[in-house]
Design a protein around this motif. Structure first.
Motif: not given
Length: 349
Positions: A262-267, A285-286, A313-317
């Motif tokens: 999740v933290l290394t990816s961006r939608n 991310i998915e 609380g995980i950053d979802y970009q």
């Protein structure tokens, strides 16, 4: 500059297990044979129609260039089909997956299925890890300030202005994929080396031969250059928004699976058009969390994953397509600063 992720590896492996149960209960890991029959049919028809049109355009320069662009787009969509095949989203059996992958990858678009599959699997296992992800290994381009400081030769020359050169360099990405596919035939990990080589050679002979047979030589050469340039730009624009400018890892730094993906990816947002243009990879991310999930299910999985990340609380970009390119280019410019700074010091000495 992107803030680095939490470097600690916690004992929270069950976080992904709970998410996986929610996804499975929603039926989103189930195969979608009907969808792939339609998608294969549409892409296959367009591919055949595109090549048929090459023999019908005559000596019209505008039609030749326009068709070169259109066929490049069809090639890129065919590559996205090969991507889904490589992730075993389509068929239940390995044999059907590999046979179809070899035909679609090697023969139809000239991209080695075995080479790309090995490279892409290593990327998925450790996205944005400078030592383990081949997509962020320093080569012509650099992806971190540490790589910039250690760079030399062509990478150092390009690195100082790589953000401005990124899109022009993508015009060579199609050619790079073909060359890398042939070079990989000599590597020890390659299986079915003879079959892969025969299909790659078949692609070159049939593709180039068809263009030379159908068009006058000057027109044929321009057609091939435009086709490969647009093909490379399209593929580069498909993959670039997903990880560039996101946190990177180095050395022994590790995160648990959920946070690593999740933290290394961006939608990338943008609706159905973007879904089709990027082949579902805009839900990066998915896709990284569930690479075997059929691409049409990624849209439905997104709110489940996003809400779950919010719970933890995980950053979802996520952001729009143009903004994603801007972030990637800004990051590329920032990591080249050590090279520019060294140049300024040298010129003032």
């Amino acid at each position: 500059m992107v803030d680095p992720p939490d470097r600690s590896v916690s004992g929270r492996g069950s976080d992904f297990a709970r998410l996986s149960r929610r996804i499975a209960e929603a039926g989103l890991l189930d195969r979608r044979p009907g969808y792939y029959v339609v998608r294969f049919g549409i892409v296959g028809f367009l591919y055949a129609a595109g090549w048929a049109a090459v023999f019908l355009i005559g000596e019209s320069w505008p039609l030749a260039i326009g068709l070169a662009v259109l066929l490049a787009v069809i090639f890129a969509q065919t590559a996205l089909v090969a991507h889904d095949l490589a992730h075993k989203q389509v068929f239940r059996t390995r044999r059907a997956t590999e046979v179809t992958g070899l035909i679609v990858g090697n023969l139809l678009i000239g991209m080695g299925y075995g080479w790309w599959n090995d490279k892409h699997n290593r990327h998925h296992a450790n996205p944005n890890h400078e030592d383990l992800d081949p997509d962020v290994s320093p080569d012509v381009l650099i992806w971190s300030k540490e790589q910039a400081e250690a760079s030399g030769g062509l990478a150092r020359f390009i690195g100082r202005r790589q953000a401005f050169l990124f899109f022009p360099l993508l015009t060579l990405e199609g050619l790079n994929l073909h060359v890398s596919s042939f070079r990989a035939l000599f590597r020890p990990f390659m299986k079915r080396r003879g079959i892969e080589a025969a299909l790659l050679i078949g692609h070159v002979v049939l593709g180039v031969g068809a263009v030379l047979l159908a068009l006058p030589l000057p027109q044929a050469l321009v057609f091939l250059v435009v086709h490969q340039a647009v093909f490379g730009v399209y593929l580069g624009c498909t993959f670039a928004p997903n990880h560039k400018g996101m946190p990177t890892l180095r050395g022994e730094e590790r995160l648990d699976f959920l946070r690593r993906q999740v933290l290394t990816s961006r939608n990338v947002t943008g609706g159905r058009f973007v879904d089709i243009a990027l082949g579902g990879l805009n839900y990066q991310i998915e896709h990284h969390l569930f690479p075997g999930m059929p691409s049409p299910n990624l849209r439905r999985a997104q709110p489940i994953v996003r809400d779950y990340c919010a719970e933890l609380g995980i950053d979802y970009q996520e952001c729009g397509l143009i903004r994603s390119y801007a972030k990637a280019l800004r990051h590329m410019h920032e990591v080249g600063e050590p090279i520019r700074a060294a140049g300024r010091v040298k010129s003032s000495a």
